[in-house]
Design an enzyme around this catalytic site. Structure first.
Site, PDB file in Angstrom:
ATOM      1  N   HIS A   1      32.983  25.900  90.132  1.00  0.00           N
ATOM      2  CA  HIS A   1      32.616  26.296  91.491  1.00  0.00           C
ATOM      3  C   HIS A   1      32.038  27.701  91.463  1.00  0.00           C
ATOM      4  O   HIS A   1      30.926  27.924  91.890  1.00  0.00           O
ATOM      5  CB  HIS A   1      33.822  26.217  92.421  1.00  0.00           C
TER       6      HIS A   1
ATOM      7  N   GLU B   1      26.418  31.238  94.835  1.00  0.00           N
ATOM      8  CA  GLU B   1      27.528  31.911  94.163  1.00  0.00           C
ATOM      9  C   GLU B   1      27.152  33.325  93.740  1.00  0.00           C
ATOM     10  O   GLU B   1      27.944  34.258  93.892  1.00  0.00           O
ATOM     11  CB  GLU B   1      27.990  31.088  92.960  1.00  0.00           C
TER      12      GLU B   1
ATOM     13  N   HIS C   1      28.924  36.188  95.901  1.00  0.00           N
ATOM     14  CA  HIS C   1      30.036  36.760  95.139  1.00  0.00           C
ATOM     15  C   HIS C   1      29.593  37.712  94.025  1.00  0.00           C
ATOM     16  O   HIS C   1      30.180  38.783  93.857  1.00  0.00           O
ATOM     17  CB  HIS C   1      30.879  35.633  94.544  1.00  0.00           C
TER      18      HIS C   1
END
Length: 408
Positions: A85, A143, A147
């Site tokens: 993920h 992602e 992040h």
């Protein structure tokens, strides 16, 4: 270890004198060789921040989560492996930043990896870092942008001889490296926990197996009582690129799985039985919502408010009245006083900005969208706050269901 060849970025720097020619064929790409050197690295979330160089001390995101998916329906990735993920930098108390640098938001991750000589990394990601909608590139971009840009030790100033997007390569390389050391499928299988259409498992069984392998408890996430995600937590001594990842206790939100009766659904389709005593019953949709009514939200085992006219989840005040209008025999559209309703950008919204109504159906008395009756939010609303409802889980931590209360 993944093998790589020099890419255009390395070759260009070698020819212009920024890198020695001997370095461009260096086979060890597990970490950048020109990242900031940390003489006395301190462990994030253990040492207090007092002005340390954040190229050597991950701050404020010092709790690193390597998160993995198990998507069974539709099946995503190898049948005998979980998929990646992401790698998330949480605060030490469970909060987090997101989208921290608009200047480093990229939409060409595949090209960045290839240009950096990491076609090997891209190939691995194409097998094990999968998006359940089928758009892997979109997941990678999400992602990194959400992040990766919030990891302090990946700032461009943390490199002695920086080349463009070097920190992007480091982020994906490190995420894959950590994932390879955490074979969730094999760890569970070694404990007798394997995908099954009939067996169920307890939360304690699953936690014990994963915690033993990780040397620390993990966060286990379920969807409709079935295993869906595992989060491995770390603190880091030094930088993300070259530091030591130390297993740590979970921060913030804990598991949402039941204590018993957890399903671990196989990714491959069930083989049809050769003989049956009774014919199987087909799944049927419920009676579509009709007329005027309220959209009631249930979450965490009970009723938790309702949806208001702009499509937000609200726990206080008066519920909005929606009109359900027949679209087909099994589907309907929804409209509030603000306008028609739809999922736009994955978020439920009603108003004049919605150009086309969404078609919904009913399963087991619950609102269903594209076959799913579970929706998601980042937090449950309290007081006068409102929460956005999302169609896909992504990183939204709260599960919820929506039912209809007809008004007469």
């Amino acid at each position: 270890m993944l093998q790589s060849i020099p890419g255009p970025q390395h070759i260009l720097k070698a020819l212009t004198g920024s890198l020695g020619l001997s370095t461009i064929f260096e086979p060890d790409h597990e970490a950048s060789q020109n990242s900031f050197q940390c003489s006395k690295p301190e462990l994030s979330c253990h040492a207090q921040y007092h002005g340390q160089d954040t190229c050597c001390f991950n701050y404020p995101g010092g709790q690193m989560l390597q998160t993995q998916f198990w998507d069974a329906d539709p099946a995503v990735g190898p049948v005998d492996s979980w998929t990646i993920h992401g790698l998330w930098p949480d605060f030490c108390d469970g909060g987090f930043d997101q989208y921290c640098d608009s200047k480093r938001r990229y939409s060409n991750i595949s090209l960045i990896l290839v240009d950096s000589g990491r076609a090997d990394l891209l190939e691995y990601m194409s097998d094990f870092w999968k998006d359940f909608r089928g758009d892997d590139e979109d997941l990678w971009e999400h992602e990194w942008n959400k992040h990766g840009t919030c990891i302090s030790t990946l700032e461009t100033t943390c490199y002695a001889d920086y080349y463009p997007q070097q920190e992007v390569v480091d982020y994906f390389n490190k995420t894959v490296e950590i994932f390879q050391k955490l074979p969730t499928y094999q760890t569970l299988a070694n404990a007798g926990i394997v995908p099954s259409h009939t067996e169920t498992y307890t939360l304690d069984e699953i936690q014990a197996a994963l915690a033993k392998a990780h040397a620390a408890p993990v966060t286990i996430r379920c969807r409709n009582r079935a295993l869906n995600e595992v989060w491995y937590h770390f603190n880091i001594a030094g930088s993300l690129q070259t530091g030591t990842f130390v297993p740590s206790e979970p921060d913030g939100l804990k598991t949402n799985c039941p204590a018993t009766g957890i399903h671990y659904i196989p990714k491959k389709h069930r083989e049809p039985s050769r003989t049956t005593d009774t014919p199987s019953q087909p799944t049927t949709t419920g009676t579509p919502f009709k007329g005027r009514g309220n959209l009631i939200v249930s979450s965490m085992g009970g009723r938790r408010g309702c949806i208001i006219s702009r499509g937000k989840w609200f726990a206080s005040g008066t519920c909005a009245t929606f009109k359900a209008k027949k679209a087909t025999d099994d589907t309907f559209t929804l409209q509030s006083s603000k306008g028609i309703c739809a999922f736009e950008g994955d978020a439920f919204s009603c108003g004049p900005h919605v150009t086309a109504p969404e078609e919904f159906s009913v399963q087991d008395g619950k609102l269903s969208y594209r076959g799913n009756t579970t929706f998601f939010a980042d937090k449950a609303p309290k007081g006068r706050t409102q929460s956005t409802i999302f169609a896909s889980q992504d990183e939204h931590l709260i599960d919820l269901a929506i039912t209809w209360k007809e008004r007469r």
